[in-house]
Design a protein around this motif. Structure first.
Motif, PDB file in Angstrom:
ATOM      1  N   ASP A  30       1.193  -1.116  -0.246  1.00 16.19           N
ATOM      2  CA  ASP A  30      -0.053  -0.392  -0.523  1.00 16.19           C
ATOM      3  C   ASP A  30       0.840   1.414   0.463  1.00 16.19           C
ATOM      4  O   ASP A  30       1.815   1.026   0.503  1.00 16.19           O
ATOM      5  CB  ASP A  30      -0.801   0.203   0.953  1.00 16.19           C
ATOM      6  CG  ASP A  30      -1.916   0.792   0.856  1.00 16.19           C
ATOM      7  OD1 ASP A  30      -2.128   1.836  -0.212  1.00 16.19           O
ATOM      8  OD2 ASP A  30      -2.782   1.394   1.600  1.00 16.19           O
ATOM      9  N   GLY A  31       0.207   2.021  -1.061  1.00 17.15           N
ATOM     10  CA  GLY A  31       0.941   3.351  -0.875  1.00 17.15           C
ATOM     11  C   GLY A  31       1.595   3.889  -2.057  1.00 17.15           C
ATOM     12  O   GLY A  31       2.398   5.172  -2.002  1.00 17.15           O
ATOM     13  N   ARG A  34      -0.406   7.222  -3.034  1.00 16.95           N
ATOM     14  CA  ARG A  34       0.364   8.067  -2.204  1.00 16.95           C
ATOM     15  C   ARG A  34       2.105   8.876  -2.411  1.00 16.95           C
ATOM     16  O   ARG A  34       2.259   9.903  -2.167  1.00 16.95           O
ATOM     17  CB  ARG A  34       0.540   8.262  -0.956  1.00 16.95           C
ATOM     18  CG  ARG A  34      -1.315   8.447  -0.170  1.00 16.95           C
ATOM     19  CD  ARG A  34      -1.796   8.019   1.258  1.00 16.95           C
ATOM     20  NE  ARG A  34      -1.442   6.662   0.682  1.00 16.95           N
ATOM     21  CZ  ARG A  34      -1.462   5.781   2.109  1.00 16.95           C
ATOM     22  NH1 ARG A  34      -0.651   6.169   3.518  1.00 16.95           N
ATOM     23  NH2 ARG A  34      -2.025   4.910   1.872  1.00 16.95           N
ATOM     24  N   TYR A  35       2.650   7.957  -2.610  1.00 17.58           N
ATOM     25  CA  TYR A  35       4.388   7.717  -3.397  1.00 17.58           C
ATOM     26  C   TYR A  35       3.925   8.782  -4.681  1.00 17.58           C
ATOM     27  O   TYR A  35       4.646  10.348  -4.591  1.00 17.58           O
ATOM     28  CB  TYR A  35       5.152   6.916  -3.444  1.00 17.58           C
ATOM     29  CG  TYR A  35       5.931   6.622  -3.524  1.00 17.58           C
ATOM     30  CD1 TYR A  35       7.532   7.096  -3.246  1.00 17.58           C
ATOM     31  CD2 TYR A  35       6.200   6.774  -5.330  1.00 17.58           C
ATOM     32  CE1 TYR A  35       8.263   7.048  -3.771  1.00 17.58           C
ATOM     33  CE2 TYR A  35       7.779   6.884  -6.045  1.00 17.58           C
ATOM     34  CZ  TYR A  35       9.039   7.486  -4.935  1.00 17.58           C
ATOM     35  OH  TYR A  35      10.204   6.974  -5.592  1.00 17.58           O
ATOM     36  N   SER A 203       2.148   1.459   4.120  1.00 24.58           N
ATOM     37  CA  SER A 203       1.728   3.030   4.327  1.00 24.58           C
ATOM     38  C   SER A 203       1.260   3.481   5.911  1.00 24.58           C
ATOM     39  O   SER A 203       0.787   4.665   5.959  1.00 24.58           O
ATOM     40  CB  SER A 203       0.515   2.511   3.380  1.00 24.58           C
ATOM     41  OG  SER A 203      -0.317   1.980   3.729  1.00 24.58           O
ATOM     42  N   LEU A 227       5.719   4.237   2.916  1.00 19.77           N
ATOM     43  CA  LEU A 227       4.825   3.989   1.874  1.00 19.77           C
ATOM     44  C   LEU A 227       5.195   3.340   1.247  1.00 19.77           C
ATOM     45  O   LEU A 227       6.801   2.548   1.260  1.00 19.77           O
ATOM     46  CB  LEU A 227       5.238   5.121   0.897  1.00 19.77           C
ATOM     47  CG  LEU A 227       4.407   6.652   1.700  1.00 19.77           C
ATOM     48  CD1 LEU A 227       4.855   7.954   0.619  1.00 19.77           C
ATOM     49  CD2 LEU A 227       2.568   6.152   1.438  1.00 19.77           C
TER      50      LEU A 227
END
Length: 295
Positions: A30-31, A34-35, A203, A227
């Motif tokens: 996950d992430g 957002r990264y 994350s 992340l």
């Protein structure tokens, strides 16, 4: 600086090898989005960076002696995202599977058998074909297994197993008394594999998001506050240390579960009927992949 990192990694690896190493490690990667936002790049580039992290993480796990790695690559829920993002993910996945075919040295060097778990029929035909070729290319490798959960949710996996059992009842392959918790478990995609010892989610989100819900009942859950594209060996090191700290209690719970399972052993005739059904399920799934390969 790189020399210091390498020495530190070797030292950390030596420390971990002094304790129990998990046989099966599962990751919720996950992430990535957002990264991408953090780096001010397109979302698909965040997913591409996540794929590179997966390659490194797989090597770290194999080096430590992990036998099975399962990753949550694409949830059925992800189809609800924007058409542009889903199309980008499908194209990226196809590209990365073909990369594995063209640069298969790492796969064979590590002896990794790649399996893809999920409702493959919902994927574009080009991606289905790429998946089938990678699975076929690695099928004889026997040192480790990489399960890629794609177009997957745990609820869908359990429902699929239940449908297979219902079909077995309708056809007379099994009888009503043959339907047990053990049979359902053996009809899951991960049938013959050990359950995950540890489930790691990156994350910082604290939820399982419909991933391996049945299999992770006795697993250690670790939520890493980083992340996925930024996940490093030392993040893995900290997760494994937590596993070693909790190992004795986890082992005790697993042993209690085994004792309960022993008391629910089926008769020889029932076991034979169950085995025939499970063999049929396995053949059906293999034939579906073989058909995808010839598309």
């Amino acid at each position: 600086m790189e020399w210091v990192k390498l020495k530190s990694r070797r030292l950390a690896t030596s420390v971990l090898r002094c304790g129990p190493i998990p046989r099966h490690v599962a990751f919720i990667m996950d992430g990535n989005r957002r990264y991408a936002k953090k780096m001010n790049v397109e979302t698909v580039k965040g997913h591409a960076a996540g794929f590179e992290t997966l390659k490194h993480t797989l090597e770290w796990c194999m080096d430590l002696g992990v036998e099975v790695v399962t990753v949550y690559a694409f949830s059925l829920e992800n189809f609800k995202r924007s058409e542009k993002e889903v199309d980008g993910l499908m194209k990226l996945a196809e590209e990365k599977f073909y990369e594995l075919l063209e640069e298969n040295e790492m796969v064979h060097r590590l002896g990794v058998q790649i399996r893809v778990l999920g409702d493959i029929s919902r994927l574009p035909q080009g991606l289905q074909k790429a998946i089938a070729k990678v699975v076929s290319m690695s099928k004889d490798n026997d040192k480790a297994i990489l399960n890629v959960c794609f177009a997957y949710t745990a609820r869908d996996e359990i429902a699929s197993a239940a449908k297979e059992i219902v079909n077995g009842l309708k056809k007379g392959t099994i009888e009503e008394d043959d339907v047990t918790e053990s049979l359902l478990e053996r009809a899951l995609y991960t049938a013959e594999l050990p359950p995950p010892d540890i489930v790691i989610r990156s994350s910082g989100e604290i939820r399982l998001s419909d991933f391996l819900l049945w299999q992770s009942g006795y697993s250690l859950l670790v939520f890493a506050p980083v992340l996925w594209p930024e996940f490093t060996f030392f993040d893995l090191f900290k997760c494994f240390l937590q596993y070693q700290v909790h190992f004795a209690e986890l082992k005790k719970r697993r042993e209690r579960k085994k004792e309960q399972d022993k008391r629910a052993v089926s008769t020889k005739q029932s076991q034979q009927r169950q085995d025939r059904l499970l063999s049929s399920i396995s053949s059906h799934r293999y034939n579906q992949l073989a058909a995808d390969k010839s598309l």
